[in-house]
Design a protein around this motif. Structure first.
Motif, PDB file in Angstrom:
ATOM      1  N   ALA A 274      -7.649  -0.998   4.207  1.00 19.89           N
ATOM      2  CA  ALA A 274      -8.836  -1.007   5.055  1.00 19.89           C
ATOM      3  C   ALA A 274      -9.316  -2.423   5.315  1.00 19.89           C
ATOM      4  O   ALA A 274      -9.837  -2.730   6.392  1.00 19.89           O
TER       5      ALA A 274
ATOM      6  N   VAL B  30      -8.719  -3.875  -0.083  1.00 16.28           N
ATOM      7  CA  VAL B  30      -9.525  -2.660  -0.110  1.00 16.28           C
ATOM      8  C   VAL B  30      -8.715  -1.528   0.511  1.00 16.28           C
ATOM      9  O   VAL B  30      -8.228  -1.656   1.641  1.00 16.28           O
ATOM     10  N   LEU B  31      -8.563  -0.429  -0.241  1.00 19.46           N
ATOM     11  CA  LEU B  31      -7.787   0.707   0.227  1.00 19.46           C
ATOM     12  C   LEU B  31      -8.695   1.878   0.583  1.00 19.46           C
ATOM     13  O   LEU B  31      -9.759   2.067  -0.014  1.00 19.46           O
ATOM     14  N   THR B  32      -8.260   2.671   1.536  1.00 22.21           N
ATOM     15  CA  THR B  32      -8.959   3.905   1.888  1.00 22.21           C
ATOM     16  C   THR B  32      -8.641   4.976   0.845  1.00 22.21           C
ATOM     17  O   THR B  32      -7.740   4.805   0.017  1.00 22.21           O
ATOM     18  N   PRO B  33      -9.351   6.113   0.874  1.00 22.76           N
ATOM     19  CA  PRO B  33      -8.992   7.205  -0.036  1.00 22.76           C
ATOM     20  C   PRO B  33      -7.550   7.677   0.133  1.00 22.76           C
ATOM     21  O   PRO B  33      -6.948   8.197  -0.806  1.00 22.76           O
ATOM     22  N   ALA B  34      -6.967   7.451   1.318  1.00 25.75           N
ATOM     23  CA  ALA B  34      -5.572   7.811   1.566  1.00 25.75           C
ATOM     24  C   ALA B  34      -4.615   6.693   1.143  1.00 25.75           C
ATOM     25  O   ALA B  34      -3.411   6.779   1.396  1.00 25.75           O
TER      26      ALA B  34
ATOM     27  N   ARG C   3      -4.400   3.523   2.182  1.00 23.35           N
ATOM     28  CA  ARG C   3      -3.976   2.617   3.237  1.00 23.35           C
ATOM     29  C   ARG C   3      -4.938   1.427   3.266  1.00 23.35           C
ATOM     30  O   ARG C   3      -6.111   1.531   2.886  1.00 23.35           O
TER      31      ARG C   3
ATOM     32  N   TYR D 161     -12.997 -12.450   4.355  1.00 27.91           N
ATOM     33  CA  TYR D 161     -12.241 -11.390   5.019  1.00 27.91           C
ATOM     34  C   TYR D 161     -11.215 -12.007   5.978  1.00 27.91           C
ATOM     35  O   TYR D 161     -11.555 -12.844   6.801  1.00 27.91           O
TER      36      TYR D 161
ATOM     37  N   ASP E 234       0.840  -1.198   0.000  1.00 26.08           N
ATOM     38  CA  ASP E 234       0.000   0.000   0.000  1.00 26.08           C
ATOM     39  C   ASP E 234       0.876   1.250   0.000  1.00 26.08           C
ATOM     40  O   ASP E 234       0.551   2.256  -0.632  1.00 26.08           O
TER      41      ASP E 234
ATOM     42  N   GLY F 146     -10.034  -6.576   8.588  1.00 24.88           N
ATOM     43  CA  GLY F 146     -11.056  -5.578   8.387  1.00 24.88           C
ATOM     44  C   GLY F 146     -12.387  -6.209   8.013  1.00 24.88           C
ATOM     45  O   GLY F 146     -12.712  -7.322   8.434  1.00 24.88           O
TER      46      GLY F 146
END
Length: 263
Positions: free
Chosen positions: A250, A242-246, A248, A258, A196, A261
């Motif tokens: 998630a 799955v990545l956050t808008p930043a 990183r 899963y 990431d 997260g």
């Protein structure tokens, strides 16, 4: 999660470009030893980094390629012609491009330029903000394109340990910090961050987000021959990060379940 395979980085590398590899352990490739390593791995050996300028280097490229193993040029002092000969013999990767390879000079282009100019070759980059400057990452992307740039962590056995002094498996002393893994005198000693971080670093260098994501997913999967990995398509494995808008992590999904997260 299933192990995709083994990348053997050493001992068939040049002592003059050894990095933190112990020079006493390094040696030229020998056909019999390569065959024994391949057989001992029972099909798991996918990539071997070697220096093609070593005695027996080109023969090793041909032998490993014949065994179905991807050869990557790395930890090498190869000039342009030697690297190009390795790619013609079957090598299809360059290990952590620019790092532990000769610098590019106007009259001495070296292995880096040979790899960048060969459309058959996947270009590994350690995109952690430390191993390569942002303009270099931008250049690699512009020259090689999204299908050839492969983001790697270059993580070692000490990656993930708490900050402070540590010893690698063979006894080499290193120091871990927020910046990465270093030798006691401050030299580079491998990567300490997950992919990431690589995606975010590539984007910060000007690489479009879809291309940065490809460098951590579809491009390495393609170059490893993993046809059901790295793509969100019917028939592919349900392995998803799955990545956050930043940018990183998630959540992580492996085989449709899963493992980090999730809802």
């Amino acid at each position: 999660m299933a192990l995709a395979g083994i990348h053997l980085e050493g001992p068939f590398i040049n002592p003059a470009a050894s990095g933190v590899h112990r020079r006493a352990d390094l040696r030229p490739p020998v056909r019999g030893e390569l065959t024994r390593l391949h057989d001992a791995a029972r099909g798991a050996l996918r990539v071997v980094t070697l220096a093609p300028e070593l005695p027996g280097g080109l023969a090793a490229v041909e032998h490993l390629t014949g065994l179905g193993v991807t050869v990557s040029v790395g930890h090498s002092t190869a000039d342009f012609a030697q690297a190009a000969a390795a790619f013609d013999a079957g090598a299809r990767r360059v290990t952590h491009c620019f790092n532990a390879l000769p610098p590019v000079r106007g009259r001495e282009p070296g292995a880096v330029l040979a790899a960048l100019l060969d459309d058959r070759v996947g270009i590994e980059v350690i995109a952690d903000g430390r191993h390569l400057a942002a303009p270099v990452l931008d250049l690699v992307h512009r020259v090689a394109g999204p299908a050839r740039v492969i983001a790697v962590s270059d993580g070692s056995d000490v990656a993930g340990l708490p900050d402070g002094p540590a010893r690698r498996w063979e006894g080499t002393e290193v120091v871990l910090s927020a910046e990465g893994i270093s030798t006691p005198d401050g030299g580079l000693a491998g990567g300490a961050h997950a992919l990431d971080r690589a995606v975010a670093t590539l984007c910060a260098a000007g690489v479009p987000l879809p291309d940065a994501l490809a460098a951590a997913s579809s491009a390495p999967a393609h170059h490893h021959g993993l046809h059901t990995k790295g793509r969100l398509e019917p028939g592919c494995d349900a392995d998803v990060v799955v990545l956050t808008p930043a940018l990183r992590v998630a959540a992580t999904i492996a085989a449709g379940r899963y493992i980090h997260g999730g809802p």
